[in-house]
Design a protein around this motif. Structure first.
Motif, PDB file in Angstrom:
ATOM      1  N   TYR A 136       0.815  -1.340  -0.074  1.00  0.00           N
ATOM      2  CA  TYR A 136      -0.028   0.041   0.038  1.00  0.00           C
ATOM      3  C   TYR A 136       0.815   1.121   0.121  1.00  0.00           C
ATOM      4  CZ  TYR A 136      -3.096   3.745   1.997  1.00  0.00           C
ATOM      5  OH  TYR A 136      -3.710   4.690   2.088  1.00  0.00           O
ATOM      6  N   LYS A 137       0.369   2.192  -0.784  1.00  0.00           N
ATOM      7  CA  LYS A 137       1.185   3.522  -0.930  1.00  0.00           C
ATOM      8  C   LYS A 137       0.165   4.589  -0.682  1.00  0.00           C
ATOM      9  CE  LYS A 137       5.293   2.968  -3.391  1.00  0.00           C
ATOM     10  NZ  LYS A 137       6.233   3.276  -4.658  1.00  0.00           N
ATOM     11  N   LEU A 138       0.645   5.653   0.130  1.00  0.00           N
ATOM     12  CA  LEU A 138      -0.144   6.868   0.448  1.00  0.00           C
ATOM     13  C   LEU A 138       0.589   8.046  -0.132  1.00  0.00           C
ATOM     14  CD1 LEU A 138      -2.491   8.462   2.124  1.00  0.00           C
ATOM     15  CD2 LEU A 138      -0.698   8.551   3.869  1.00  0.00           C
ATOM     16  N   TRP A 139      -0.270   8.982  -0.784  1.00  0.00           N
ATOM     17  CA  TRP A 139       0.272  10.308  -1.325  1.00  0.00           C
ATOM     18  C   TRP A 139      -0.571  11.166  -0.526  1.00  0.00           C
ATOM     19  CZ3 TRP A 139       0.182   5.954  -4.346  1.00  0.00           C
ATOM     20  CH2 TRP A 139       1.529   5.842  -5.094  1.00  0.00           C
ATOM     21  N   ASP A 140       0.093  12.359   0.268  1.00  0.00           N
ATOM     22  CA  ASP A 140      -0.598  13.498   0.945  1.00  0.00           C
ATOM     23  C   ASP A 140       0.050  14.639   0.274  1.00  0.00           C
ATOM     24  OD1 ASP A 140      -1.879  15.219   2.353  1.00  0.00           O
ATOM     25  OD2 ASP A 140      -1.370  14.190   4.440  1.00  0.00           O
ATOM     26  N   ASP A 141      -0.654  15.217  -1.036  1.00  0.00           N
ATOM     27  CA  ASP A 141      -0.260  16.353  -1.494  1.00  0.00           C
ATOM     28  C   ASP A 141      -1.467  17.600  -0.917  1.00  0.00           C
ATOM     29  OD1 ASP A 141       1.729  15.101  -3.190  1.00  0.00           O
ATOM     30  OD2 ASP A 141       0.061  14.142  -4.572  1.00  0.00           O
ATOM     31  N   ARG A 142      -0.666  18.138  -0.138  1.00  0.00           N
ATOM     32  CA  ARG A 142      -1.403  19.444   0.207  1.00  0.00           C
ATOM     33  C   ARG A 142      -2.751  18.924   0.977  1.00  0.00           C
ATOM     34  NH1 ARG A 142       0.720  20.091  -4.368  1.00  0.00           N
ATOM     35  NH2 ARG A 142      -1.328  19.723  -5.380  1.00  0.00           N
ATOM     36  N   GLY A 143      -2.901  17.801   1.637  1.00  0.00           N
ATOM     37  CA  GLY A 143      -3.871  17.602   2.300  1.00  0.00           C
ATOM     38  C   GLY A 143      -4.952  16.697   1.463  1.00  0.00           C
ATOM     39  N   GLN A 144      -4.671  16.618   0.233  1.00  0.00           N
ATOM     40  CA  GLN A 144      -5.263  15.644  -0.517  1.00  0.00           C
ATOM     41  C   GLN A 144      -4.757  14.144  -0.607  1.00  0.00           C
ATOM     42  OE1 GLN A 144      -6.228  16.918  -4.663  1.00  0.00           O
ATOM     43  NE2 GLN A 144      -6.449  19.231  -3.713  1.00  0.00           N
ATOM     44  N   LYS A 145      -5.459  13.267  -0.265  1.00  0.00           N
ATOM     45  CA  LYS A 145      -5.165  12.028   0.190  1.00  0.00           C
ATOM     46  C   LYS A 145      -5.459  10.970  -0.899  1.00  0.00           C
ATOM     47  CE  LYS A 145      -4.299  12.423   4.909  1.00  0.00           C
ATOM     48  NZ  LYS A 145      -4.629  12.072   6.483  1.00  0.00           N
ATOM     49  N   LEU A 146      -4.299  10.216  -1.467  1.00  0.00           N
ATOM     50  CA  LEU A 146      -4.562   9.262  -2.488  1.00  0.00           C
ATOM     51  C   LEU A 146      -3.942   8.005  -1.823  1.00  0.00           C
ATOM     52  CD1 LEU A 146      -4.769   7.929  -5.326  1.00  0.00           C
ATOM     53  CD2 LEU A 146      -2.676   8.903  -6.019  1.00  0.00           C
ATOM     54  N   GLY A 147      -4.474   6.850  -1.952  1.00  0.00           N
ATOM     55  CA  GLY A 147      -4.105   5.626  -1.477  1.00  0.00           C
ATOM     56  C   GLY A 147      -4.247   4.546  -2.578  1.00  0.00           C
ATOM     57  N   ILE A 148      -3.161   3.924  -2.798  1.00  0.00           N
ATOM     58  CA  ILE A 148      -3.298   2.541  -3.827  1.00  0.00           C
ATOM     59  C   ILE A 148      -2.699   1.197  -3.224  1.00  0.00           C
ATOM     60  CG2 ILE A 148      -2.575   2.038  -5.927  1.00  0.00           C
ATOM     61  CD1 ILE A 148      -2.261   4.908  -6.947  1.00  0.00           C
ATOM     62  N   SER A 149      -3.736   0.297  -3.143  1.00  0.00           N
ATOM     63  CA  SER A 149      -3.233  -1.101  -2.715  1.00  0.00           C
ATOM     64  C   SER A 149      -2.907  -1.720  -4.123  1.00  0.00           C
ATOM     65  CB  SER A 149      -4.235  -1.589  -2.108  1.00  0.00           C
ATOM     66  OG  SER A 149      -4.425  -1.015  -0.883  1.00  0.00           O
ATOM     67  N   SER A 150      -1.729  -2.216  -3.983  1.00  0.00           N
ATOM     68  CA  SER A 150      -1.700  -3.444  -5.129  1.00  0.00           C
ATOM     69  C   SER A 150      -1.836  -4.674  -4.699  1.00  0.00           C
ATOM     70  CB  SER A 150       0.115  -2.917  -5.624  1.00  0.00           C
ATOM     71  OG  SER A 150       0.135  -2.148  -6.387  1.00  0.00           O
ATOM     72  N   LEU A 165     -13.598  -2.663   1.710  1.00  0.00           N
ATOM     73  CA  LEU A 165     -12.674  -1.402   1.078  1.00  0.00           C
ATOM     74  C   LEU A 165     -13.084  -0.161   1.607  1.00  0.00           C
ATOM     75  CD1 LEU A 165     -11.687  -3.428  -1.100  1.00  0.00           C
ATOM     76  CD2 LEU A 165     -12.593  -2.024  -3.009  1.00  0.00           C
ATOM     77  N   HIS A 166     -14.312   0.151   1.726  1.00  0.00           N
ATOM     78  CA  HIS A 166     -14.909   1.403   2.279  1.00  0.00           C
ATOM     79  C   HIS A 166     -14.242   1.604   3.719  1.00  0.00           C
ATOM     80  CE1 HIS A 166     -17.704   3.998   4.110  1.00  0.00           C
ATOM     81  NE2 HIS A 166     -17.687   4.538   3.078  1.00  0.00           N
ATOM     82  N   GLY A 167     -14.160   0.494   4.601  1.00  0.00           N
ATOM     83  CA  GLY A 167     -13.506   0.640   5.973  1.00  0.00           C
ATOM     84  C   GLY A 167     -11.966   0.948   5.612  1.00  0.00           C
ATOM     85  N   PHE A 168     -11.302   0.315   4.725  1.00  0.00           N
ATOM     86  CA  PHE A 168      -9.886   0.655   4.536  1.00  0.00           C
ATOM     87  C   PHE A 168      -9.645   2.093   4.336  1.00  0.00           C
ATOM     88  CE2 PHE A 168      -5.888   0.509   2.587  1.00  0.00           C
ATOM     89  CZ  PHE A 168      -4.786  -0.319   3.176  1.00  0.00           C
ATOM     90  N   ALA A 169     -10.397   2.521   3.378  1.00  0.00           N
ATOM     91  CA  ALA A 169     -10.179   3.983   2.985  1.00  0.00           C
ATOM     92  C   ALA A 169     -10.615   4.937   3.747  1.00  0.00           C
ATOM     93  CB  ALA A 169     -10.786   4.154   1.513  1.00  0.00           C
ATOM     94  N   THR A 170     -11.656   4.967   4.438  1.00  0.00           N
ATOM     95  CA  THR A 170     -12.234   5.926   5.401  1.00  0.00           C
ATOM     96  C   THR A 170     -11.494   5.982   6.736  1.00  0.00           C
ATOM     97  OG1 THR A 170     -14.022   4.180   6.091  1.00  0.00           O
ATOM     98  CG2 THR A 170     -14.642   5.988   4.447  1.00  0.00           C
ATOM     99  N   GLU A 171     -10.973   4.676   7.023  1.00  0.00           N
ATOM    100  CA  GLU A 171      -9.965   4.679   8.321  1.00  0.00           C
ATOM    101  C   GLU A 171      -8.745   5.579   7.833  1.00  0.00           C
ATOM    102  OE1 GLU A 171      -7.651   1.160  10.058  1.00  0.00           O
ATOM    103  OE2 GLU A 171      -9.803   0.383   9.902  1.00  0.00           O
ATOM    104  N   ARG A 172      -8.383   5.686   6.735  1.00  0.00           N
ATOM    105  CA  ARG A 172      -7.363   6.425   6.287  1.00  0.00           C
ATOM    106  C   ARG A 172      -7.508   7.880   5.754  1.00  0.00           C
ATOM    107  NH1 ARG A 172      -6.472   1.357   6.158  1.00  0.00           N
ATOM    108  NH2 ARG A 172      -4.447   0.293   6.852  1.00  0.00           N
ATOM    109  N   GLU A 173      -8.976   8.132   5.921  1.00  0.00           N
ATOM    110  CA  GLU A 173      -9.332   9.533   5.619  1.00  0.00           C
ATOM    111  C   GLU A 173      -8.890   9.656   4.051  1.00  0.00           C
ATOM    112  OE1 GLU A 173      -7.947  11.731   8.690  1.00  0.00           O
ATOM    113  OE2 GLU A 173      -9.706  11.680   9.676  1.00  0.00           O
ATOM    114  N   LEU A 174      -9.085   8.714   3.002  1.00  0.00           N
ATOM    115  CA  LEU A 174      -8.545   9.017   1.729  1.00  0.00           C
ATOM    116  C   LEU A 174      -9.786   9.809   1.048  1.00  0.00           C
ATOM    117  CD1 LEU A 174      -7.154   5.544   1.137  1.00  0.00           C
ATOM    118  CD2 LEU A 174      -6.036   7.533   1.977  1.00  0.00           C
TER     119      LEU A 174
END
Ligand SMILES: [Mn+2]
Length: 433
Positions: free
Chosen positions: A291-305, A334-343
């Motif tokens: 899993y990788k997270l990008w936090d660009d100026r408070g906008q969060k993108l997460g990608i699971s491979s 998936l929803h749980g994973f993403a919202t827990e990380r505030e994506l």
């Protein structure tokens, strides 16, 4: 003090001790750290670089030892069965690896390990992210990477490399950078006291050194083979990879113990099988594993491979949540994973092999916020052709597309399979700006 010739196992123990001393006695230390997905490539890059470089340091090294740190908590190692498989070949165990758990806790991190006492070499990424980035970004003094240039590492890095180049595996770039040093090291044989103490000199020749070299070479080789499909994936393999494999394979074959028996393809298949063996793992761990997270100026993108397809994940979800329907369970997970990380935006990229033996990719994109939805729509439009996005449905005809208000979700076949997260992540980030 120069670090004596040692095995990987012995070296990692030294590195651990050096880290403790740095924390307890305010000593300088150089870290070598891979990216936050901490995949096989990141792990082997950091260990290989630190290992060779500590024993053959540049003249003005910042600190006497290079400490390889895995950019995950120790518990993450168990989520990576391919690590455990490879460790057997490298004669190390999980407990030898240094992880984020070995650094001081956040409130005291800065006081126990003051930035000015540290230097950071980045491998397999070129911008120090997360908490470490907040504290130590200014202390980055070298990089070897094969991702898009982020322009965050200083142009001048003195005695340390500044290499950002395209190649299948970052371990190939690291290997090629180190080969002169490694050759010097091997030509010295077993001249150090530490080696004698371990019984190495009893054989009276450099057999032990050759075994150690072969262990380190297998560590590096595994990543290159995984990242290039045993050099067979032409869309990924570069000359850097071929050159590095040739070098590492020669090192392995120089070892009398392995010369007759080592088979590169078998070795690759063994590590690859371990990597895909995620059936016994919890779904949340599968999503977290790479899993990788990008936090660009408070906008969060997460990608699971993920190394298995969406139908596998759906069945997995259903097994775990018996009360719900399969797709409620899958989407809920998936929803749980993403919202827990505030994506704002969450993506799952899968790789798998079709019944006909075809390598294939699925791409799921789920947007949770207004910013995310706008970005997702833009991405879908702008990247459609480059990625070869095509309507997807599951084995039983289910589709997960949702484009009403509130949230947005699409699943596609990504027919242009040469594009991994290395390409998809920049496209998603671009859409978010
Ligand atoms: Mn990599």
């Amino acid at each position: 003090m120069t670090v004596p010739r040692n095995s990987l196992r012995g070296f990692l123990a030294q590195a651990r001790a050096a880290l403790r001393t740095a924390i307890d006695s305010n000593q300088k230390i150089t870290f070598v750290i891979g990216n936050e997905s901490s995949d096989l490539d990141s792990m082997t890059c950091s260990i290989l670089y630190a290992y060779i470089r500590s024993m053959v340091p540049p003249r003005n090294a910042f600190a006497p030892i290079y400490v390889p740190i895995n950019n995950i908590p120790a518990s993450g190692i168990q989520l990576r069965p391919e690590f455990l498989e490879l460790f057997k070949h490298a004669n190390i165990e999980s407990r030898h690896l240094l992880t984020l758990d070995d650094l001081p806790e956040l409130p005291v991190l800065k006081s126990k390990l003051p930035p000015e006492n540290t230097k950071w070499i980045l491998v397999d990424h070129n911008a120090l992210q997360g908490q470490l980035g907040k504290v130590y970004a200014e202390r980055v003094g070298g990089v070897i990477d094969h991702h898009d240039e982020e322009g965050r590492v200083p142009k001048e890095t003195g005695d340390e490399p500044r290499i950002v180049e395209k190649s299948g595996s970052c371990t190939s770039l690291v290997t090629n950078y180190l080969r002169c040093s490694w050759d010097v090291l091997s030509s010295l044989g077993m001249s150090s006291g530490a080696a004698y103490a371990q019984g190495g000199a009893l054989s009276g020749d450099s057999t032990v050194a050759k075994v150690w070299d072969a262990e380190a070479a297998q560590l590096g080789l595994a990543s290159i083979l995984i990242d290039t499909a045993n050099l067979q994936d032409n869309s990924k393999t570069t000359d850097h990879d071929r050159k590095a494999v040739e070098y590492l394979e020669a090192r392995i074959l120089t070892c009398p113990k392995l010369a007759a028996s080592f088979d590169r393809t078998k070795f690759y298949e063994q590590i690859d099988a371990a990597r895909k063996d995620i059936g016994g793992m919890q779904l949340q761990n599968i999503l977290q594993k790479d899993y990788k997270l990008w936090d660009d100026r408070g906008q969060k993108l997460g990608i699971s491979s993920v190394v298995r397809n969406i139908d596998f994940l759906r069945k997995k979800a259903a097994e775990e949540a018996k009360a719900q329907s399969m797709d409620e369970a899958f989407l809920g997970a998936l929803h749980g994973f993403a919202t827990e990380r505030e994506l704002d935006l969450y993506s799952v990229m899968t790789t798998s092999t079709s019944a006909e033996g075809q390598f294939q990719r699925e791409l799921l994109v789920w947007a949770f916020s207004e910013v995310g939805i706008a970005a997702a729509k833009k991405f879908a439009k702008d990247s459609h052709d480059e990625l070869g996005l095509e309507e997807w449905q599951s084995e039983d005809g289910t589709a997960f597309d949702h484009t009403d208000d509130g949230y947005w979700r699409r699943v596609w076949w990504q027919r242009n399979v040469q594009h991994s997260r290395k390409r998809v992540a920049p496209l998603l980030r671009e859409a978010m700006t």
